[in-house]
Design a protein around this motif. Structure first.
Motif, short mmCIF file in Angstrom:
data_model
loop_
_atom_site.label_atom_id
_atom_site.label_comp_id
_atom_site.label_asym_id
_atom_site.label_seq_id
_atom_site.Cartn_x
_atom_site.Cartn_y
_atom_site.Cartn_z
N LEU A 243 -7.99 -9.51 -4.05
CA LEU A 243 -6.54 -9.31 -3.97
C LEU A 243 -5.99 -8.77 -5.29
CD1 LEU A 243 -5.67 -12.53 -1.97
CD2 LEU A 243 -5.66 -10.18 -1.10
N LYS A 244 -6.52 -9.24 -6.40
CA LYS A 244 -6.10 -8.72 -7.70
C LYS A 244 -6.40 -7.23 -7.83
CE LYS A 244 -6.23 -12.88 -10.54
NZ LYS A 244 -6.87 -13.56 -11.70
N LYS A 245 -7.50 -6.80 -7.25
CA LYS A 245 -7.83 -5.37 -7.29
C LYS A 245 -6.83 -4.55 -6.48
CE LYS A 245 -12.78 -5.90 -8.02
NZ LYS A 245 -14.11 -5.83 -7.41
N ILE A 246 -6.38 -5.10 -5.37
CA ILE A 246 -5.39 -4.39 -4.54
C ILE A 246 -4.08 -4.25 -5.31
CG2 ILE A 246 -3.93 -4.55 -2.48
CD1 ILE A 246 -6.31 -5.94 -1.08
N ASP B 83 -2.25 -5.60 -11.00
CA ASP B 83 -1.27 -6.02 -12.00
C ASP B 83 -1.26 -7.55 -11.99
OD1 ASP B 83 0.92 -6.70 -13.56
OD2 ASP B 83 2.31 -5.38 -12.52
N ASP B 84 -1.90 -8.17 -12.97
CA ASP B 84 -2.02 -9.63 -13.00
C ASP B 84 -0.67 -10.35 -13.00
OD1 ASP B 84 -4.76 -9.58 -12.87
OD2 ASP B 84 -5.08 -9.88 -15.02
N LYS B 85 0.38 -9.70 -13.47
CA LYS B 85 1.71 -10.32 -13.48
C LYS B 85 2.28 -10.46 -12.07
CE LYS B 85 2.81 -8.68 -18.07
NZ LYS B 85 3.61 -7.76 -18.87
N LEU C 22 1.59 -12.84 -3.88
CA LEU C 22 1.44 -11.44 -4.28
C LEU C 22 2.82 -10.81 -4.26
CD1 LEU C 22 -1.66 -10.51 -2.08
CD2 LEU C 22 -1.63 -11.36 -4.44
N LYS C 23 3.26 -10.33 -5.41
CA LYS C 23 4.55 -9.65 -5.51
C LYS C 23 4.33 -8.18 -5.18
CE LYS C 23 6.66 -12.80 -8.73
NZ LYS C 23 7.55 -12.88 -9.89
N THR D 299 4.06 -0.13 0.28
CA THR D 299 3.49 -0.29 1.61
C THR D 299 1.96 -0.33 1.59
OG1 THR D 299 5.40 0.85 2.52
CG2 THR D 299 3.49 0.67 3.95
N ARG D 300 1.36 0.49 0.75
CA ARG D 300 -0.10 0.52 0.66
C ARG D 300 -0.65 -0.88 0.36
NH1 ARG D 300 -3.31 -0.37 -3.23
NH2 ARG D 300 -1.66 -0.19 -4.78
N GLU D 301 0.00 -1.61 -0.53
CA GLU D 301 -0.45 -2.96 -0.87
C GLU D 301 -0.38 -3.87 0.35
OE1 GLU D 301 0.91 -2.90 -5.57
OE2 GLU D 301 2.21 -3.85 -4.09
#
Length: 166
Positions: free
Chosen positions: A14-17, A20-22, A50-51, A55-57
């Motif tokens: 999910l972090k790769k998607i 942005d770690d923030k 996940l903030k 749309t891609r995310e």
């Protein structure tokens, strides 16, 4: 139905998607407000927040969650009174409040294209600048259009104009 509990591999994917770690909140970084909406009595923390910005995310997260049987709860500002923004199965909470752009207005067809996180007060102001009117009038003006659509919100004007679907 039982859902998969997220593990380190899931979080890393999910972090790769999001990239942005923030914008990826886990454990102690998840604020209490993400565990409930304004309906009293229902509370559950998500495993990850996940903030979302685009749309891609959303598409990539939903595909991954579907393939791995992970619960997903969409959320705007959490002002609802029906428990719809409560991640009752844990899993992923998609904070869609930053998807807040008004894309276009079609005055001829009386439609407006917006992202899900647009606040009602901003939408109302925008259409009024075009001599138009958005009839649904829920009590909370900081609610998002996505939440209004998903819960078919109404408000005081519902007697005259109907609720969101009308």
């Amino acid at each position: 139905m039982s859902y998969k509990v997220l593990d380190t591999n899931d979080i890393n994917f999910l972090k790769k998607i999001i990239n942005d770690d923030k914008r990826v909140l886990i454990d102690g970084d998840i604020r209490e407000e993400y565990s409930h909406d304004e309906l009293c009595g229902i509370q559950k923390y998500p495993e990850v927040v996940l903030k979302i910005k685009e749309t891609r995310e959303v598409s990539e997260v939903m595909k991954y969650a579907n393939e791995n049987n992970i619960s997903v709860t969409p959320r705007g500002t959490g002002t609802g009174l029906v428990g719809a923004a409560v991640p009752i199965h844990g899993g992923i909470l998609l904070d869609l409040s930053t998807m807040n752009k008004i894309i276009e207005i079609d005055e001829e067809n009386l439609t407006v294209t917006v992202e899900t996180g647009v606040l009602l007060m901003d939408l109302t102001k925008y259409v009024e600048e075009h001599d138009l009117f958005y009839p649904p009038d829920p009590g909370e003006k900081t609610a998002t259009i996505g939440g209004n659509i998903s819960t078919n919100a109404g408000g005081m004007r519902a007697v005259k104009y109907g609720v969101t679907r009308d």
